[in-house]
Design an enzyme around this catalytic site. Structure first.
Site, mmCIF file in Angstrom:
data_model
loop_
_atom_site.group_PDB
_atom_site.id
_atom_site.type_symbol
_atom_site.label_atom_id
_atom_site.label_comp_id
_atom_site.label_asym_id
_atom_site.label_seq_id
_atom_site.Cartn_x
_atom_site.Cartn_y
_atom_site.Cartn_z
ATOM 1 N N PRO A 6 0.815 -1.215 0.000
ATOM 2 C CA PRO A 6 0.000 0.000 0.000
ATOM 3 C C PRO A 6 0.847 1.264 0.000
ATOM 4 O O PRO A 6 2.081 1.213 0.079
ATOM 5 C CB PRO A 6 -0.768 -0.123 1.310
ATOM 6 C CG PRO A 6 0.241 -0.749 2.231
ATOM 7 C CD PRO A 6 1.044 -1.704 1.371
ATOM 8 N N TRP A 7 0.143 2.395 -0.034
ATOM 9 C CA TRP A 7 0.851 3.673 -0.091
ATOM 10 C C TRP A 7 1.119 4.285 1.284
ATOM 11 O O TRP A 7 1.889 5.235 1.396
ATOM 12 C CB TRP A 7 0.090 4.683 -0.938
ATOM 13 C CG TRP A 7 -1.391 4.803 -0.660
ATOM 14 C CD1 TRP A 7 -2.405 4.299 -1.410
ATOM 15 C CD2 TRP A 7 -2.027 5.494 0.440
ATOM 16 N NE1 TRP A 7 -3.630 4.613 -0.862
ATOM 17 C CE2 TRP A 7 -3.419 5.349 0.277
ATOM 18 C CE3 TRP A 7 -1.551 6.218 1.533
ATOM 19 C CZ2 TRP A 7 -4.351 5.890 1.173
ATOM 20 C CZ3 TRP A 7 -2.461 6.756 2.426
ATOM 21 C CH2 TRP A 7 -3.837 6.592 2.235
ATOM 22 N N LYS A 44 4.599 -5.412 -6.336
ATOM 23 C CA LYS A 44 3.971 -4.259 -6.970
ATOM 24 C C LYS A 44 3.693 -3.229 -5.882
ATOM 25 O O LYS A 44 2.766 -3.370 -5.096
ATOM 26 C CB LYS A 44 2.655 -4.621 -7.662
ATOM 27 C CG LYS A 44 2.112 -3.432 -8.493
ATOM 28 C CD LYS A 44 0.610 -3.474 -8.693
ATOM 29 C CE LYS A 44 -0.123 -2.794 -7.561
ATOM 30 N NZ LYS A 44 0.100 -1.315 -7.500
ATOM 31 N N PRO A 45 4.493 -2.168 -5.813
ATOM 32 C CA PRO A 45 4.181 -1.105 -4.856
ATOM 33 C C PRO A 45 3.010 -0.265 -5.357
ATOM 34 O O PRO A 45 2.653 -0.304 -6.539
ATOM 35 C CB PRO A 45 5.474 -0.282 -4.820
ATOM 36 C CG PRO A 45 6.081 -0.490 -6.172
ATOM 37 C CD PRO A 45 5.709 -1.883 -6.591
ATOM 38 N N SER A 46 2.414 0.497 -4.471
ATOM 39 C CA SER A 46 1.389 1.435 -4.906
ATOM 40 C C SER A 46 1.962 2.365 -5.962
ATOM 41 O O SER A 46 3.102 2.843 -5.837
ATOM 42 C CB SER A 46 0.884 2.260 -3.717
ATOM 43 O OG SER A 46 0.124 3.367 -4.164
ATOM 44 N N GLU A 47 1.171 2.634 -6.988
ATOM 45 C CA GLU A 47 1.625 3.553 -8.034
ATOM 46 C C GLU A 47 1.848 4.966 -7.490
ATOM 47 O O GLU A 47 2.544 5.771 -8.107
ATOM 48 C CB GLU A 47 0.616 3.589 -9.190
ATOM 49 C CG GLU A 47 -0.772 4.051 -8.837
ATOM 50 C CD GLU A 47 -1.690 2.924 -8.393
ATOM 51 O OE1 GLU A 47 -2.905 3.071 -8.535
ATOM 52 O OE2 GLU A 47 -1.183 1.896 -7.895
ATOM 53 N N SER A 57 -6.795 -1.928 0.806
ATOM 54 C CA SER A 57 -8.197 -1.742 1.146
ATOM 55 C C SER A 57 -8.963 -3.056 0.981
ATOM 56 O O SER A 57 -8.500 -4.000 0.327
ATOM 57 C CB SER A 57 -8.818 -0.684 0.233
ATOM 58 O OG SER A 57 -8.868 -1.157 -1.110
ATOM 59 N N GLU A 108 -4.132 -8.506 4.307
ATOM 60 C CA GLU A 108 -4.193 -7.603 5.469
ATOM 61 C C GLU A 108 -4.883 -6.351 4.968
ATOM 62 O O GLU A 108 -4.293 -5.561 4.227
ATOM 63 C CB GLU A 108 -2.799 -7.318 6.012
ATOM 64 C CG GLU A 108 -2.800 -6.741 7.421
ATOM 65 C CD GLU A 108 -2.974 -5.232 7.450
ATOM 66 O OE1 GLU A 108 -4.130 -4.763 7.631
ATOM 67 O OE2 GLU A 108 -1.978 -4.528 7.273
ATOM 68 N N CYS A 119 -4.354 1.453 9.039
ATOM 69 C CA CYS A 119 -5.499 0.551 9.196
ATOM 70 C C CYS A 119 -5.772 0.222 10.655
ATOM 71 O O CYS A 119 -6.871 -0.233 10.991
ATOM 72 C CB CYS A 119 -5.290 -0.722 8.387
ATOM 73 S SG CYS A 119 -3.681 -1.491 8.629
ATOM 74 N N GLU A 135 -14.149 3.123 7.203
ATOM 75 C CA GLU A 135 -12.761 3.527 7.374
ATOM 76 C C GLU A 135 -12.502 4.834 6.621
ATOM 77 O O GLU A 135 -12.476 4.863 5.389
ATOM 78 C CB GLU A 135 -11.838 2.422 6.853
ATOM 79 C CG GLU A 135 -10.381 2.656 7.155
ATOM 80 C CD GLU A 135 -9.508 1.496 6.716
ATOM 81 O OE1 GLU A 135 -8.527 1.208 7.414
ATOM 82 O OE2 GLU A 135 -9.807 0.889 5.660
#
Length: 508
Positions: free
Chosen positions: A171-172, A196-199, A249, A270, A304, A402
């Site tokens: 996630p970012w 794959k990281p968040s863009e 998410s 997660e 989170c 959330e």
């Protein structure tokens, strides 16, 4: 089109604080031990959320790029899995040392890409290093059922094996730390990885891959940048990916699980949370306020497990607010580049800032009162003032969904059973906290709360030795601890028939 711009490794960003020359650098994927420009022709900007200005561009990966990275990971897998636990542990310890030698660079790169304050970014780097060090030790001490005679004349043993190529989708909000939470146990267990990281926040993941190329064999760790709908889906459906691990998410987790289900592929999820903070009348209110300040507004509430939903006993509601609101208003909010005194930075993007403001508008429309904050300040960047909402109606959206921003809601209860019911009355089951000086209550309540982590008189404290993960819509699988190693491996039963072919009687 990316051909007209300079393609560079992350190291050439000068710690992420400025683009190369007069151009916006286009960062390459990292595949088979080196930077790789991929097969695509598109890239998208990466922003500093504190200023709203682009600092780089990241390639928009394609299914063909994913295929190339998976092929590299698959080729590297046999050699990596055959190494002994000690050999893999030694590599991870060297990897931790490399990251430690670049700790300040990584912290500044993380801060400029995510907007988090420098002290928090330094904590993330320290946690990253500690995770790799822990996994190096843990892989050498895995335990299983003892070998023995469970069927007459036969000896059984358990062998734990890596699963193969693992896709890690991060996630970012904690791009570097969650990357370590994944690659630590993934690599320790003998798997290879395509990440794959968040863009929106690819910088530290790419830089880590560049740095670890000094110690990791080519192909063991690969990074492909791009969107979840393209790169994430390609990873989830690739036949040579054995397991997909996602932190993100609920919607992201559902999309990956749905795609992986067509191939009965294992997934590790997660996902989101809506952590209740249960405050009883006998609680140390100053400690509660400090806990909310750190765990509710740290990282701008983009966590989170954030302490975002306060359930306070009616008799101390007013007193808690009296202490909480001034502390929240005293938070130093601003561009982390201003110095280490900044306690809260911006939200990660304009779109996310607008989403948080939308939650606030709807909360007020439902009847909530803003005790402090509730708006975006003037100026550049994607900021929202730290906010406390009170007088919320039962079932209000802000108490159920959330928000993932610097917003804390405060509700009241009069009976313990009602508080437990309210805390559990959410789709999420990631984390919660109980604040009380009553020893029996402190010992009893965690067992009644449907959350993967329950803190008592604390919130959002982590130990690498302890698992992190949730129940219900918060997903399944565990990060950190030896349980993560279990998630990224598989058990095999091997049975030996000891019967002698010459008919000799078995020896006692």
């Amino acid at each position: 089109m990316i051909e007209a711009q300079k393609q560079v490794p992350v190291a050439h960003l000068g710690g992420g604080l400025a683009p190369v020359g007069a151009e916006i650098a286009v960062l390459t994927h990292f595949v088979d031990g080196a930077g790789w420009k991929g097969t695509g022709t598109e890239a998208q900007p990466v922003f500093n959320p504190a200023t709203g200005q682009p600092i780089a561009q990241a390639l928009s990966g394609t299914p063909a790029d994913v295929a190339q990275a998976v092929a590299a990971a698959k080729e590297a897998f046999p050699g990596w899995r055959q190494r002994t636990p000690k050999d893999r542990a030694d590599v991870l310890l060297r990897a931790a040392a490399v990251l430690e030698s670049h700790a300040e660079e990584l912290a500044h790169l993380e801060s400029v890409n995510t907007g988090k304050p420098i002290p928090l970014a330094r904590d993330d780097v320290a946690g990253t290093i500690d995770t790799l060090q822990f996994m190096a030790g843990a892989i050498r001490t895995q335990l299983s059922l003892s070998a023995g005679e469970y069927v007459t004349g036969r000896t059984s043993m358990i062998v734990r094996e890596p699963v193969g190529v693992v896709a890690a989708i991060t996630p970012w909000n904690y791009p570097l730390l969650t990357a370590a939470w994944k690659i630590g146990p993934i690599l320790a267990a003998g798997n290879t990885c395509v990440m794959k990281p968040s863009e929106q926040t690819p910088l530290t993941s790419l830089r880590m891959a560049e740095l670890l190329a000094e110690v990791l064999p080519a192909g063991v760790l690969n990074v492909v940048t791009g969107t979840g709908s393209v790169v994430g889906e390609a990873l989830a459906t690739h036949p040579d990916v054995a397991l997909v691990s996602v932190t993100g998410s609920v919607r992201s987790g559902q999309a990956v699980a749905s795609a992986a289900a067509t191939m009965l592929k294992r997934v590790h999820l997660e996902l989101g949370g809506k952590a209740p903070v249960m405050v009883f009348a006998d609680a140390d209110l100053d400690a509660v306020v400090e806990g909310i300040r750190l765990a509710g507004f740290g990282n701008s509430g983009q966590d989170c497990g954030a302490a975002c939903r306060v359930l306070v006993e009616q008799s101390v509601h007013d007193e808690l607010l009296k202490r909480l609101v001034p502390v929240v208003e005293s938070l130093a909010v601003g561009d982390p580049a201003a110095g280490d005194h900044i306690e809260m930075g911006p939200l990660v993007s304009k779109a996310h800032r607008d989403s948080v403001l939308g939650f606030l508008d709807r909360a007020v429309a439902e009847g909530a009162r803003v005790a402090t904050g509730g708006r975006a300040p003037e100026g550049d960047g994607y900021f929202v003032l730290p906010t406390v909402l009170v007088d919320l109606p039962d079932g209000a959206e802000a108490t159920r969904e959330e928000i993932f921003g610097p917003v804390v809601t405060v509700e009241t209860f009069t009976a313990e059973d009602g508080a437990v019911e309210a805390a559990n009355g959410t789709a999420y089951g990631l984390s919660a906290s109980v604040w009380t000086e009553d020893a029996r209550r402190a010992a009893d309540l965690p067992g009644r709360l449907d959350f993967g982590t329950v803190w008592v008189n604390d919130h959002l404290a982590f130990a690498t030795e302890m698992p992190w993960g949730g129940f219900k819509s918060s997903g399944y699988g565990r990060d950190l601890s030896v349980y993560a190693l279990d998630d990224y491996s598989r058990t095999k039963h091997v049975m030996f028939n000891r019967a002698r072919s010459d008919g000799e009687t078995e020896q006692a």
